[in-house]
Design an enzyme around this catalytic site. Structure first.
Site, mmCIF file in Angstrom:
data_model
loop_
_atom_site.group_PDB
_atom_site.id
_atom_site.type_symbol
_atom_site.label_atom_id
_atom_site.label_comp_id
_atom_site.label_asym_id
_atom_site.label_seq_id
_atom_site.Cartn_x
_atom_site.Cartn_y
_atom_site.Cartn_z
ATOM 1 N N HIS A 162 0.771 -1.080 -0.091
ATOM 2 C CA HIS A 162 -0.092 0.157 0.138
ATOM 3 C C HIS A 162 0.734 1.380 -0.021
ATOM 4 O O HIS A 162 0.747 2.314 -0.812
ATOM 5 C CB HIS A 162 -0.962 -0.110 1.361
ATOM 6 C CG HIS A 162 -1.472 1.073 1.492
ATOM 7 N ND1 HIS A 162 -2.744 1.704 0.562
ATOM 8 C CD2 HIS A 162 -1.316 2.133 2.115
ATOM 9 C CE1 HIS A 162 -3.040 3.082 1.155
ATOM 10 N NE2 HIS A 162 -2.241 3.518 2.222
ATOM 11 N N HIS A 167 1.135 4.708 -2.689
ATOM 12 C CA HIS A 167 1.588 6.202 -2.505
ATOM 13 C C HIS A 167 2.772 6.473 -3.372
ATOM 14 O O HIS A 167 2.780 7.598 -3.852
ATOM 15 C CB HIS A 167 1.870 6.470 -0.848
ATOM 16 C CG HIS A 167 0.507 6.602 -0.386
ATOM 17 N ND1 HIS A 167 -0.361 7.491 -0.231
ATOM 18 C CD2 HIS A 167 -0.056 5.727 0.581
ATOM 19 C CE1 HIS A 167 -1.289 7.536 0.189
ATOM 20 N NE2 HIS A 167 -1.188 6.357 1.109
ATOM 21 N N GLU A 208 -6.182 9.284 -0.657
ATOM 22 C CA GLU A 208 -6.394 7.908 -0.409
ATOM 23 C C GLU A 208 -7.564 7.072 -1.465
ATOM 24 O O GLU A 208 -7.290 6.162 -1.747
ATOM 25 C CB GLU A 208 -6.667 7.662 0.927
ATOM 26 C CG GLU A 208 -5.707 7.825 1.947
ATOM 27 C CD GLU A 208 -4.599 6.737 1.983
ATOM 28 O OE1 GLU A 208 -4.958 5.638 1.448
ATOM 29 O OE2 GLU A 208 -3.609 6.873 2.533
ATOM 30 N N SER A 227 -4.177 0.035 -4.414
ATOM 31 C CA SER A 227 -3.246 -0.637 -3.952
ATOM 32 C C SER A 227 -3.915 -1.836 -3.428
ATOM 33 O O SER A 227 -3.493 -2.712 -2.781
ATOM 34 C CB SER A 227 -2.453 0.012 -2.770
ATOM 35 O OG SER A 227 -3.123 0.340 -1.614
#
Length: 297
Positions: A162, A167, A208, A227
């Site tokens: 993730h 990111h 997010e 993700s």
């Protein structure tokens, strides 16, 4: 109050100096003593990290590298269909390895020449102001551990997949990286916890779990969606609402399940104008005014 790290298993330093990650009984790795020992050892690297020094190397096993390879391969296929063009360009620009877990030091070395971002290792819970605040300095707190091998396409908590595939690929984009920095500046500017929570919720529903109209279709740019092997297939069927600061900053969400309410930007420029403009100039008074608006609505 949302914290990126709030779904991490608690990390404790015992009286003898050993570091222990306390997994819930429902965690896929709970009954695996080898995995638990690995989690403890990797968490200890972050606990002992001295800011400004090279990030300690996590000695990953072949099994752990294989988990990364499986998920990296599957997500890359889905990104071609579901990720924004900006995210895909950034991922190509960054060039993460697909066959092994990159070290956080390595990720920072790739990112810094592109957008100036580097990574900081996190063992577990990062205080909210610290997590968001350092974004203003081009720093991103990240775990180093990887999910249990029995469930390579699922994790109950954000792991290195993730943090890096989600990111770091976004942080390789000049446009998205600028938004991360603005979020950090906003978090540092406000003083009240209420205003900080509002800023964090806007982050949640954008960087997010953000979606936007891109090349004529709905695509994702949020790291949480991009993700997640399962969520990336489901997000187009959720309740998609227009980008709205008041709604994003005051909407309750459940971190334990797929997000059923998402907010759509019309374009990268729209996201920058609405969200970037908000983070660039907001203060406690402005945020509290928006919160009051939401209560009246």
């Amino acid at each position: 109050m949302f914290e990126e790290a709030q779904y991490f298993a608690p990390v404790a330093t015992n009286d003898d100096g050993t570091v222990e990650v306390r997994l819930a009984a429902s965690h896929p790795g709970f009954a695996d003593p080898v995995y638990r020992a690995r989690r403890n050892a990797i968490a200890a690297l972050a606990v002992g990290y001295v800011p400004g020094t090279p990030i300690p190397t996590a000695e990953y096993t072949e099994q752990e590298h294989e988990v990364w390879a499986i998920v990296s391969r599957e997500l890359a296929l889905k990104h071609r269909k579901y990720a924004t063009a900006e995210y895909q360009r950034a991922a190509a620009r960054l060039g993460l390895p697909g066959d092994r877990i990159p070290q956080l030091q390595e990720v920072g070395d790739l990112l810094e020449p592109l957008t100036g971002f580097r990574y900081i290792p996190a063992a577990g819970l990062v205080p909210l102001r610290d997590f968001y605040g350092v974004l203003a300095d081009g720093l991103f707190h990240s775990t180093q551990y990887i999910r249990h091998h029995s469930t390579p396409l699922y994790t109950p908590e954000p792991d290195v997949i993730h943090e890096v595939i989600g990111h770091a690929n976004a942080l390789a984009s000049d446009r998205y990286a600028a938004l991360y920095r603005l979020a950090g500046q906003a978090a540092r500017r406000v003083e009240s916890d209420e205003a900080l929570e509002f800023i964090s919720k806007v982050f949640w529903f954008t960087l997010e779990f953000g979606v936007m109209t891109d090349e004529g279709e709905l695509r994702a740019y949020g790291a949480g969606i991009l993700s997640s092997y399962g969520e990336i297939e489901e997000f187009r069927g959720m309740d998609i609402r227009p980008l709205d600061l008041v709604a994003m900053g005051t909407t309750h969400y459940d971190i334990t399940k797929y997000q059923d309410v998402l907010f759509r930007a019309d374009s990268p420029a729209h996201l920058e104008d609405v969200v970037g403009g908000f983070w660039e100039s907001c203060d406690d008074e402005a945020v509290l005014r928006l919160i009051a608006e939401g209560r009246q609505g």
